[in-house]
Design a protein around this motif. Sequence first.
Motif, PDB file in Angstrom:
ATOM      1  N   GLY A  36       0.944  -8.649   2.170  1.00 24.60           N
ATOM      2  CA  GLY A  36       0.816  -8.403   3.596  1.00 24.60           C
ATOM      3  C   GLY A  36       0.483  -6.975   3.961  1.00 24.60           C
ATOM      4  O   GLY A  36       0.055  -6.716   5.093  1.00 24.60           O
ATOM      5  N   PRO A  38      -1.652  -3.785   4.582  1.00 25.68           N
ATOM      6  CA  PRO A  38      -3.085  -3.734   4.914  1.00 25.68           C
ATOM      7  C   PRO A  38      -3.882  -2.917   3.902  1.00 25.68           C
ATOM      8  O   PRO A  38      -3.359  -2.009   3.260  1.00 25.68           O
ATOM      9  N   THR A  39      -5.148  -3.262   3.757  1.00 22.25           N
ATOM     10  CA  THR A  39      -6.063  -2.489   2.916  1.00 22.25           C
ATOM     11  C   THR A  39      -7.294  -2.117   3.736  1.00 22.25           C
ATOM     12  O   THR A  39      -7.542  -2.679   4.806  1.00 22.25           O
ATOM     13  N   ARG A  44      -5.849  -7.353   3.016  1.00 22.95           N
ATOM     14  CA  ARG A  44      -4.408  -7.219   2.869  1.00 22.95           C
ATOM     15  C   ARG A  44      -4.042  -7.535   1.424  1.00 22.95           C
ATOM     16  O   ARG A  44      -4.830  -8.148   0.678  1.00 22.95           O
ATOM     17  N   VAL A 169      -4.871   0.710   0.195  1.00 21.86           N
ATOM     18  CA  VAL A 169      -3.799   0.668   1.192  1.00 21.86           C
ATOM     19  C   VAL A 169      -3.655   2.056   1.809  1.00 21.86           C
ATOM     20  O   VAL A 169      -3.591   3.046   1.083  1.00 21.86           O
TER      21      VAL A 169
END
Length: 264
Positions: A36, A38-39, A44, A169
Amino acid sequence: MTNGATNLAQDTKVDAVAELRDLDWPACLNARDLGGLPTAGGGRIREQALIRSDRLSRLTDDGVEAVRQLRPSRIVDLRTAAQCEREPSPFAAADMYCHVPLSIPIDPPNRQARLVDRYRSKLGLYSHRFVQAVAAVADAPPGPVVVHCQAGKDRTGLVIALILKAVGVPDDAVAVDYAASAARLGAYYTAKRADIKDVELLELVRELHSARADTMASTLSYLRDEFGGGQSYLRRGGLVGRQLEALRSRLVVRSQPSSTRARA
């Protein structure tokens, strides 16, 4: 926003993220799914792809069964050989178990007072060990990977930060995840400090027991300033393009463009 309000907002965010991803592994204190986060590019981290934890020797029988139900393809144990001997992993005999110690007996002691300085020193001196740990994740067979040390905060925190930065990330999300360990380990560390009477020693130990977002943020700034970032650090230490791509493939879920979702 005042500093107090900023800290309150940060703490609330940390608690919310940690609660969502906390894992019930009796009796581990600090096990959570990185899924979960974020990237870059709107992606994600995939759920149940990368797990961080404290030592698995804590686990009850039910805890061992909970880990087995996850069906990890690899468990990366970052503890020293002495720690593994004193508290053996219940998975030490399994093919999925991989011991990658980040410290060895001949390492000189680090007596720096600030935790961030200890992190920077370790990253600067032992890049080959960190690369070996990240490579153990990149080269693992398909399936969830568990990374742990003793408390799941320092050695695990640095290895996880390098992995997360390698797949895009953002810094603030890495720092929030790191800081989630404070709530998980608070009571445990408070009990460990209970008998310390020396004021200076107590202050030092309290710092070493901390898990503040700013500590990780400063560590990530060091990686950028000295090495060009986490991915460059790993490349300079010997991680190759194939392994970086393997990390992205196993960890990152790409979001569909809005036009594609609308057609679907």
